[in-house]
Design a protein around this motif. Structure first.
Motif, PDB file in Angstrom:
ATOM      1  N   GLN A   1       0.838  -1.211   0.000  1.00 58.01           N
ATOM      2  CA  GLN A   1       0.000   0.000   0.000  1.00 58.01           C
ATOM      3  C   GLN A   1       0.873   1.261   0.000  1.00 58.01           C
ATOM      4  O   GLN A   1       0.574   2.218  -0.712  1.00 58.01           O
ATOM      5  CB  GLN A   1      -0.928  -0.029   1.223  1.00 58.01           C
ATOM      6  CG  GLN A   1      -2.083   0.969   1.132  1.00 58.01           C
ATOM      7  CD  GLN A   1      -2.989   0.721  -0.084  1.00 58.01           C
ATOM      8  OE1 GLN A   1      -3.412  -0.400  -0.332  1.00 58.01           O
ATOM      9  NE2 GLN A   1      -3.259   1.771  -0.868  1.00 58.01           N
ATOM     10  N   PHE A   2       1.952   1.247   0.772  1.00 60.67           N
ATOM     11  CA  PHE A   2       2.875   2.400   0.774  1.00 60.67           C
ATOM     12  C   PHE A   2       3.387   2.668  -0.640  1.00 60.67           C
ATOM     13  O   PHE A   2       3.412   3.808  -1.104  1.00 60.67           O
ATOM     14  CB  PHE A   2       4.080   2.133   1.689  1.00 60.67           C
ATOM     15  CG  PHE A   2       3.851   2.456   3.135  1.00 60.67           C
ATOM     16  CD1 PHE A   2       3.359   3.708   3.511  1.00 60.67           C
ATOM     17  CD2 PHE A   2       4.150   1.537   4.125  1.00 60.67           C
ATOM     18  CE1 PHE A   2       3.168   4.012   4.856  1.00 60.67           C
ATOM     19  CE2 PHE A   2       3.958   1.835   5.467  1.00 60.67           C
ATOM     20  CZ  PHE A   2       3.461   3.068   5.828  1.00 60.67           C
ATOM     21  N   VAL A   3       3.801   1.585  -1.299  1.00 59.05           N
ATOM     22  CA  VAL A   3       4.347   1.743  -2.654  1.00 59.05           C
ATOM     23  C   VAL A   3       3.278   2.330  -3.573  1.00 59.05           C
ATOM     24  O   VAL A   3       3.522   3.301  -4.309  1.00 59.05           O
ATOM     25  CB  VAL A   3       4.860   0.382  -3.217  1.00 59.05           C
ATOM     26  CG1 VAL A   3       5.349   0.552  -4.656  1.00 59.05           C
ATOM     27  CG2 VAL A   3       5.978  -0.170  -2.340  1.00 59.05           C
ATOM     28  N   LEU A   4       2.086   1.774  -3.490  1.00 60.44           N
ATOM     29  CA  LEU A   4       0.993   2.243  -4.366  1.00 60.44           C
ATOM     30  C   LEU A   4       0.684   3.718  -4.098  1.00 60.44           C
ATOM     31  O   LEU A   4       0.512   4.505  -5.046  1.00 60.44           O
ATOM     32  CB  LEU A   4      -0.257   1.373  -4.145  1.00 60.44           C
ATOM     33  CG  LEU A   4      -1.455   1.736  -5.017  1.00 60.44           C
ATOM     34  CD1 LEU A   4      -1.151   1.490  -6.498  1.00 60.44           C
ATOM     35  CD2 LEU A   4      -2.702   0.924  -4.606  1.00 60.44           C
ATOM     36  N   ASP A   5       0.628   4.082  -2.816  1.00 57.50           N
ATOM     37  CA  ASP A   5       0.305   5.481  -2.474  1.00 57.50           C
ATOM     38  C   ASP A   5       1.339   6.440  -3.057  1.00 57.50           C
ATOM     39  O   ASP A   5       0.995   7.499  -3.578  1.00 57.50           O
ATOM     40  CB  ASP A   5       0.239   5.647  -0.947  1.00 57.50           C
ATOM     41  CG  ASP A   5      -0.987   4.942  -0.352  1.00 57.50           C
ATOM     42  OD1 ASP A   5      -1.870   4.531  -1.146  1.00 57.50           O
ATOM     43  OD2 ASP A   5      -1.031   4.765   0.880  1.00 57.50           O
ATOM     44  N   ILE A   6       2.607   6.055  -2.943  1.00 57.05           N
ATOM     45  CA  ILE A   6       3.669   6.931  -3.475  1.00 57.05           C
ATOM     46  C   ILE A   6       3.524   7.055  -4.996  1.00 57.05           C
ATOM     47  O   ILE A   6       3.630   8.146  -5.562  1.00 57.05           O
ATOM     48  CB  ILE A   6       5.067   6.381  -3.096  1.00 57.05           C
ATOM     49  CG1 ILE A   6       5.242   6.378  -1.574  1.00 57.05           C
ATOM     50  CG2 ILE A   6       6.176   7.211  -3.744  1.00 57.05           C
ATOM     51  CD1 ILE A   6       6.404   5.533  -1.076  1.00 57.05           C
ATOM     52  N   LEU A   7       3.263   5.913  -5.642  1.00 56.38           N
ATOM     53  CA  LEU A   7       3.119   5.926  -7.110  1.00 56.38           C
ATOM     54  C   LEU A   7       1.937   6.799  -7.530  1.00 56.38           C
ATOM     55  O   LEU A   7       2.012   7.563  -8.491  1.00 56.38           O
ATOM     56  CB  LEU A   7       2.953   4.497  -7.644  1.00 56.38           C
ATOM     57  CG  LEU A   7       4.188   3.603  -7.541  1.00 56.38           C
ATOM     58  CD1 LEU A   7       3.842   2.164  -7.882  1.00 56.38           C
ATOM     59  CD2 LEU A   7       5.305   4.105  -8.450  1.00 56.38           C
TER      60      LEU A   7
END
Lengths: 251, 455
Positions: free
Chosen positions: B88-94
């Motif tokens: 989720q962290f990765v997705l949010d940053i993207l």
């Protein structure tokens, strides 16, 4: 050692007792020839390794106690099996929650060639005119540290082969893979039958290519597995346990 | 599927299995040669193991020190309790960067978290930029080895694949030609990427920097062309000081491939002006493993893959037979901690030969942990038939009389039963092996007849 005869308790692994009595005889005769007072405790059973390696260590406490009550009275416990000795030496103190047992076992229990090397300081004299393929059994090699494993970068040593330095005519096969496992592994041999066979066949090929005339090891279990594959394929690499070779040379 | 079924399948193609075994053995031999050139090799192993011991015993303080120093350097640190939080962290940053296509260099952690399928489900294209990883990605396969992701494939397979995916010349198996085609293909992706994901080999608490080791330079290429760098790091990847790094760098590449050092060893300390570095610290079961006294040492792993290359079982069964992100011996002691039932066959996929332990650069007692997991597995998932036969055996081993009777019966059965019964389809031993020739008498009987009187 020359003055008082050491009293040795002969520990014959269950499968050697039932299937390879000649290895038991050879071990006994070697120790007798070397002036040991040898007793074979008649009530001995199995050390429990097959159960423990299968994940049922907790069910072997009684077998461990039984083993110790059969053997601890001797000066030394000697066995023609690196694997069984390794199990008793390395696992019993933990299984029985008795850390003090460790130093006692360290000073008492030995695989046969380890005993000949470390305690009797034997240099075998005689002749054995064959090209011998030595299979380094993992529990003797890495477990008991009888020789340097190929992975480790320390000064090379080999207690087993050094026993034979003075023997005339004996040539060791030079293997492509000096200490790869034969694939027996106790219940592994049936649980992972395909890999077990593949590993065994590869070891045998290595020995055939190296010109091995007689295949030997500290452990009859590895040899049983390798011989069984040879027999099935109707090849005929003769197999002798180290005890049989030593006994033949010093007779 | 159990490991034994998968490995039986792998061995059906004898020629390929032999090639796989020999290829990995060759890498083990390269490792031997490289390590022998370092006289203090065994001291380095001991030192590395002790440093990691210190890290595991002080992980809480060291992680906080690392976070504080990294933050001071301008790195944005995120804490992920599990794979889901990490993804989720990765997705949010993207999303924040409105990024629909991301380049990623090799990271076993993101495999462990199943990041690619998660991002793809959310409409983001992930391009693995490590050559081996790109190859397996084209095939929708996971890596079969943590250092050599496509080691299960031969040149011919890759030539065929590149012909389909990258329109290379049919039948051209020249490695240089194929690599060049991959470079050109990846170059295009690198130039477009606004965000790059990397793994982390070492995080340094003292300086707040982290280190990424690659051979292809793909991590650097991705990161330097992108505006945002997301680094994904397992919390056990920490070392206390920069001075400690040399110990591990000397061990890592030599153990992995027999190289003295990886071609690229890149230190990331803080973002360039106008750029961002996000560091995600992931637990995902590591704290739990740390709490398991018998298994905590497994967290010392630096992911060199040497235990796979040396393992006679891995070499003959391939990475996929383990069906876990990290295959081989180290995977077989890490995976049961994540899902005991699913991975219950893995600790049994070993002869306990101990080669993995002897080759491990941080001295993890891998084969002893395999033995310990076996004890845990039989407690947690009792197989009643097996458990009963073990109880029976346990009774036999403590009773000398029962033991003698059972041994006697076994020997007599082998002597007297016809081969057709001994080698029936249920007898697994007998499929490829003969039973030992049973002697007429046991050693014990012989001893009674020949020695007992003398005593």
């Amino acid at each position: 050692m020359a003055q008082t005869k050491p009293h040795v308790g002969l520990f014959i692994p269950c499968y050697v007792d039932q299937f390879y009595p000649q290895v038991g005889k050879a071990t006994l005769e070697i120790l007798e020839k070397l002036n040991c007072n040898v007793s074979y405790p008649l009530n001995q059973t199995c050390c429990g390794q097959p159960l423990a390696n299968s994940g049922y260590e907790r069910d072997t406490k009684d077998a461990c106690q039984h083993f110790l009550s059969s053997f601890l009275q001797f000066d030394f416990i000697v066995s023609p099996s690196g694997s069984c000795v390794h199990h008793v030496k390395e696992r019993y103190p933990k299984i029985l929650h008795d850390p003090e047992l460790q130093s006692l076992l360290d000073s008492k229990i030995f695989e046969l060639t380890e005993f000949l090397h470390d305690i009797l300081s034997l240099e075998i004299q005689g002749t054995f005119s064959h090209k011998v393929g030595y299979h380094a059994s993992c529990h003797a090699l890495r477990g008991l540290g009888l020789s340097k494993s190929s992975e480790v970068n320390t000064a090379p040593f080999d207690k087993v082969k050094s026993l034979f330095e003075k023997v005339e005519g004996l040539e060791w096969s030079q293997l492509q893979r000096s200490d790869e496992c034969c694939g027996f592994g106790g219940t592994f041999s049936v649980k992972e039958e395909a890999i077990s066979l593949s590993m065994g066949k590869d070891r045998l090929t290595d020995h055939h290519e190296a010109g091995t005339e007689i295949l030997t090891a500290t452990d009859m279990s590895c040899l049983m597995h390798l011989q069984a594959i040879e027999d099935k394929n109707q090849s005929s690499l003769p197999v002798m346990h180290l005890a049989e070779i030593i006994n033949q040379i010093i007779s | 599927m159990s490991h034994s079924i998968a490995s039986t399948d792998f061995l059906k193609n004898e020629e390929h299995a032999k090639w796989h075994d020999e290829t990995l053995w060759m890498i083990r031999e390269k490792r031997d040669l490289a390590s022998q050139k370092v006289p203090e090799w065994e001291n380095l192993r001991t030192l590395a193991s002790s440093i990691k011991e210190h890290v595991l015993s002080n992980l809480d303080h060291l992680l906080l020190e690392f976070e504080a120093n990294a933050t001071k350097n301008g790195i944005q640190v995120h804490w992920a309790k599990d794979a889901q939080e990490h993804n989720q962290f990765v997705l949010d940053i993207l999303k924040k960067q409105s990024c629909a296509q991301v380049v990623k260099s090799k990271s076993i952690l993101t495999e462990e978290c199943h990041l690619n399928p998660f991002l793809e489900k959310n409409g983001i294209e992930v391009i693995d930029t490590d050559l081996g990883e790109r190859i397996v990605q084209f095939l929708h396969q996971p890596p079969s080895h943590i250092v050599l992701p496509a080691i299960h494939l031969k040149k011919r397979d890759i030539s065929e694949l590149f012909h389909q995916k990258l329109q290379t010349e049919k039948g051209n198996e020249d490695p240089y030609y194929l690599t060049q085609a991959a470079r050109n293909h990846l170059r295009e992706k690198f130039l477009k990427a606004k965000v790059a994901i990397t793994g982390v080999n070492f995080g340094i608490a003292e300086t707040g920097e982290f280190v990424v080791c690659t051979n292809e330079g793909n991590a650097d290429m991705g990161v330097h062309l992108a505006d945002v760098h997301i680094a994904c790091m397992g919390i056990e990847k920490l070392i206390p000081r920069r001075n400690d790094l040399g110990v591990f760098l000397r061990l890592l590449a030599r153990s992995a491939t027999g190289q003295a050092i990886t071609n690229y060893t890149s230190h990331f300390r803080g973002p360039e002006k106008g750029k961002q570095i996000h560091l995600i610290l992931v637990d995902n079961g590591r704290t739990e493993q740390l709490g398991r006294e018998k298994f905590r040492n497994s967290l010392k792993c630096i992911r060199c893959g040497a235990c796979m290359n040396t393992c006679p079982i891995y070499r003959r069964s391939g990475g996929f037979s383990y069906q876990s992100t990290v295959p081989g011996p180290i995977g077989s002691i890490l995976s049961p901690g994540l899902d005991l039932k699913k991975y219950s066959s893995l600790p049994f996929a070993s002869t306990l030969c101990g080669s993995c332990t002897d080759v491990c650069p941080v001295k993890i007692n891998i084969h002893e942990q395999l033995y310990e997991w076996r004890q845990e597995i039989t407690k947690a998932n009792p197989n009643y038939a097996e458990s009963l036969s073990m109880k029976l055996a346990s009774g036999i081993f403590k009773s000398p009389l029962a033991y003698r009777i059972s041994g006697f019966l076994m020997r007599k059965l082998i002597i007297n039963l016809p081969d057709s019964l001994l080698y029936n389809p249920w007898n697994v031993w007998g499929k490829g092996r003969k039973l030992p020739k049973a002697p007429q008498e046991s050693f014990r009987n012989w001893y009674l007849n020949h020695r007992k009187d003398e005593q």
